[in-house]
Design a protein around this motif. Structure first.
Motif, PDB file in Angstrom:
ATOM      1  N   GLU A 156      -5.017   5.620 -12.591  1.00  0.00           N
ATOM      2  CA  GLU A 156      -5.033   4.161 -12.643  1.00  0.00           C
ATOM      3  C   GLU A 156      -5.794   3.552 -11.466  1.00  0.00           C
ATOM      4  N   ASP A 157      -6.415   2.400 -11.695  1.00  0.00           N
ATOM      5  CA  ASP A 157      -6.972   1.590 -10.624  1.00  0.00           C
ATOM      6  C   ASP A 157      -5.814   0.813 -10.010  1.00  0.00           C
ATOM      7  N   MET A 158      -5.321   1.279  -8.867  1.00  0.00           N
ATOM      8  CA  MET A 158      -4.100   0.722  -8.291  1.00  0.00           C
ATOM      9  C   MET A 158      -4.309  -0.693  -7.758  1.00  0.00           C
ATOM     10  N   GLY A 181      10.129  18.405  -6.565  1.00  0.00           N
ATOM     11  CA  GLY A 181      11.414  18.156  -5.924  1.00  0.00           C
ATOM     12  C   GLY A 181      11.329  17.695  -4.494  1.00  0.00           C
ATOM     13  N   ILE A 182      10.132  17.622  -3.922  1.00  0.00           N
ATOM     14  CA  ILE A 182       9.957  17.198  -2.537  1.00  0.00           C
ATOM     15  C   ILE A 182       9.663  15.706  -2.497  1.00  0.00           C
ATOM     16  N   LEU A 183      10.437  14.973  -1.698  1.00  0.00           N
ATOM     17  CA  LEU A 183      10.236  13.541  -1.521  1.00  0.00           C
ATOM     18  C   LEU A 183       9.338  13.296  -0.320  1.00  0.00           C
ATOM     19  N   CYS A 184       8.299  12.483  -0.502  1.00  0.00           N
ATOM     20  CA  CYS A 184       7.385  12.137   0.576  1.00  0.00           C
ATOM     21  C   CYS A 184       6.889  10.715   0.369  1.00  0.00           C
ATOM     22  N   GLY A 185       6.065  10.266   1.307  1.00  0.00           N
ATOM     23  CA  GLY A 185       5.412   8.979   1.185  1.00  0.00           C
ATOM     24  C   GLY A 185       3.912   9.155   1.153  1.00  0.00           C
ATOM     25  N   GLY A 186       3.220   8.074   0.895  1.00  0.00           N
ATOM     26  CA  GLY A 186       1.764   8.065   0.895  1.00  0.00           C
ATOM     27  C   GLY A 186       1.260   6.659   1.064  1.00  0.00           C
ATOM     28  N   SER A 187      -0.036   6.512   1.302  1.00  0.00           N
ATOM     29  CA  SER A 187      -0.647   5.197   1.498  1.00  0.00           C
ATOM     30  C   SER A 187      -1.880   5.055   0.619  1.00  0.00           C
ATOM     31  N   ILE A 188      -1.973   3.941  -0.077  1.00  0.00           N
ATOM     32  CA  ILE A 188      -3.151   3.628  -0.872  1.00  0.00           C
ATOM     33  C   ILE A 188      -4.270   3.221   0.085  1.00  0.00           C
ATOM     34  N   ILE A 189      -5.428   3.883  -0.003  1.00  0.00           N
ATOM     35  CA  ILE A 189      -6.540   3.542   0.878  1.00  0.00           C
ATOM     36  C   ILE A 189      -7.754   3.026   0.103  1.00  0.00           C
ATOM     37  N   SER A 190      -7.713   3.086  -1.203  1.00  0.00           N
ATOM     38  CA  SER A 190      -8.762   2.494  -2.029  1.00  0.00           C
ATOM     39  C   SER A 190      -8.212   2.350  -3.441  1.00  0.00           C
ATOM     40  N   ASN A 191      -9.035   1.868  -4.354  1.00  0.00           N
ATOM     41  CA  ASN A 191      -8.580   1.640  -5.727  1.00  0.00           C
ATOM     42  C   ASN A 191      -7.961   2.880  -6.357  1.00  0.00           C
ATOM     43  N   TYR A 192      -8.541   4.048  -6.092  1.00  0.00           N
ATOM     44  CA  TYR A 192      -8.130   5.265  -6.794  1.00  0.00           C
ATOM     45  C   TYR A 192      -7.642   6.377  -5.860  1.00  0.00           C
ATOM     46  N   PHE A 239       0.812  -1.213   0.000  1.00  0.00           N
ATOM     47  CA  PHE A 239       0.000   0.000   0.000  1.00  0.00           C
ATOM     48  C   PHE A 239       0.847   1.265   0.000  1.00  0.00           C
ATOM     49  N   PHE A 240       2.159   1.124   0.195  1.00  0.00           N
ATOM     50  CA  PHE A 240       3.027   2.296   0.319  1.00  0.00           C
ATOM     51  C   PHE A 240       3.412   2.828  -1.057  1.00  0.00           C
ATOM     52  N   VAL A 241       3.417   4.152  -1.195  1.00  0.00           N
ATOM     53  CA  VAL A 241       3.882   4.781  -2.432  1.00  0.00           C
ATOM     54  C   VAL A 241       4.869   5.890  -2.096  1.00  0.00           C
ATOM     55  N   LYS A 242       5.790   6.094  -3.010  1.00  0.00           N
ATOM     56  CA  LYS A 242       6.737   7.198  -2.911  1.00  0.00           C
ATOM     57  C   LYS A 242       6.249   8.327  -3.805  1.00  0.00           C
TER      58      LYS A 242
END
Length: 303
Positions: free
Chosen positions: A132-134, A62-73, A54-57
């Motif tokens: 995209e539908d992740m 130019g800013i590096l961060c993270g994120g989390s997939i919580i549903s298809n889109y 579920f983790f995405v970069k």
């Protein structure tokens, strides 16, 4: 669309610095600096990307961060990671991405919390809707913390990220670590004692109520840091919070990077479930979801 649901130690010092966890660091007086010194999940261990599907970069302006997939889109991240970026230009990579690959996920829409306050790190939560539908594409969504969940001090949490490991240097692999919740009032009191904004004034405004405070433990404490903002703060397999900021005790430490054992702040997911569902899955009835007011004297009603 289906959403997986119902899901410091800071010494008293003349100056405390509070740092956004993105790859751009900053002192309190200027929350949007460009210091690029070495920061990372300190003392982190190599993570298996398959354990964090579920983790995405995110790379935005130019800013590096993270994120989390919580549903298809939908991806949830921190406001300060994307609020100045052109949404469609944000690069999104899954946890198993290889260096040099083009971003396979593209942003269609970015939603910044309308009450975001960068001076206090309040309402520091944002959503990205993808083209995209992740999930159908092979990735997975993380379950959100159930409504009304409150975690006591001492609760362990997992952090994960691609934060920098040195000046303009990135880790070769995804890193993970463990942190432990500490009382909000302890973190808040130490912030007010030493911060440049408060200068010891006990009547200075508090850090946000909707924050989980955490700290690495032991002789080699693990902690999120620059480049790890927006990424998941995971408790019992659920997305409990979003990595938001770290606190430091002195400017020399700030210049060198993160300090071992420094406190970190994480935006609590449970208090934003009504806002999240209103966008991601409006069919969910959130009327009975208890949320904490953002500050001690202000009741915030969210629809």
């Amino acid at each position: 669309m289906k959403l997986n649901t119902l899901s410091v130690i800071l010494t008293c010092a003349p100056l405390l610095l509070l740092l956004h966890g993105s790859s751009r660091s900053t002192a309190l007086a200027s929350p949007y600096g460009s210091n690029d010194s070495g920061r990372r999940i300190m003392n982190g261990q190599q993570a298996n990307p398959a354990d964090f599907p579920f983790f995405v970069k995110l790379v935005s302006d130019g800013i590096l961060c993270g994120g989390s997939i919580i549903s298809n889109y939908w991806i949830v991240t921190a406001c300060h990671c994307i609020f100045r970026a052109r949404c469609q230009a944000i690069e999104i990579y899954p946890s198993n991405s290889q260096r040099g690959q083009p971003p396979p996920i593209h942003a269609a829409q970015c939603v910044i919390h309308p009450q975001y306050d960068p001076t206090r790190h309040a309402f520091d939560i944002a959503l990205i809707r993808t083209v995209e539908d992740m999930v159908s594409g092979g990735l997975k969504a993380i379950t959100l913390t159930p409504p009304g969940t409150r975690y006591p001090p001492g609760t362990p949490a997992t952090i994960v990220g691609w934060g920098k490991i040195g000046y303009n240097a990135y880790p070769q692999t995804l890193l993970r670590g463990q942190s432990v919740l500490v009382p909000w009032d302890v973190c808040n009191a130490q912030y007010k004692t030493g911060s440049n904004r408060c200068r010891g004034n006990p009547n200075c405004e508090n850090i946000p109520n909707r924050i989980l405070c955490a700290q690495g433990q032991g002789s080699a404490p693990q902690s999120g840091c620059g480049g790890d903002s927006g990424g998941p703060f995971i408790i019992n397999g659920n997305l409990a919070a979003i990595n938001t900021a770290a606190i430091y005790t002195s400017r020399p430490t700030f210049s060198a990077g993160c300090m071992l054992g420094s406190a970190t702040m994480h935006t609590s997911i449970v208090d934003y479930l009504p806002w999240l569902f209103s966008l991601v899955d409006p069919s969910v009835n959130t009327a009975g979801f208890p949320v904490a007011p953002e500050s001690g004297n202000t009741l915030v009603i969210e629809s």
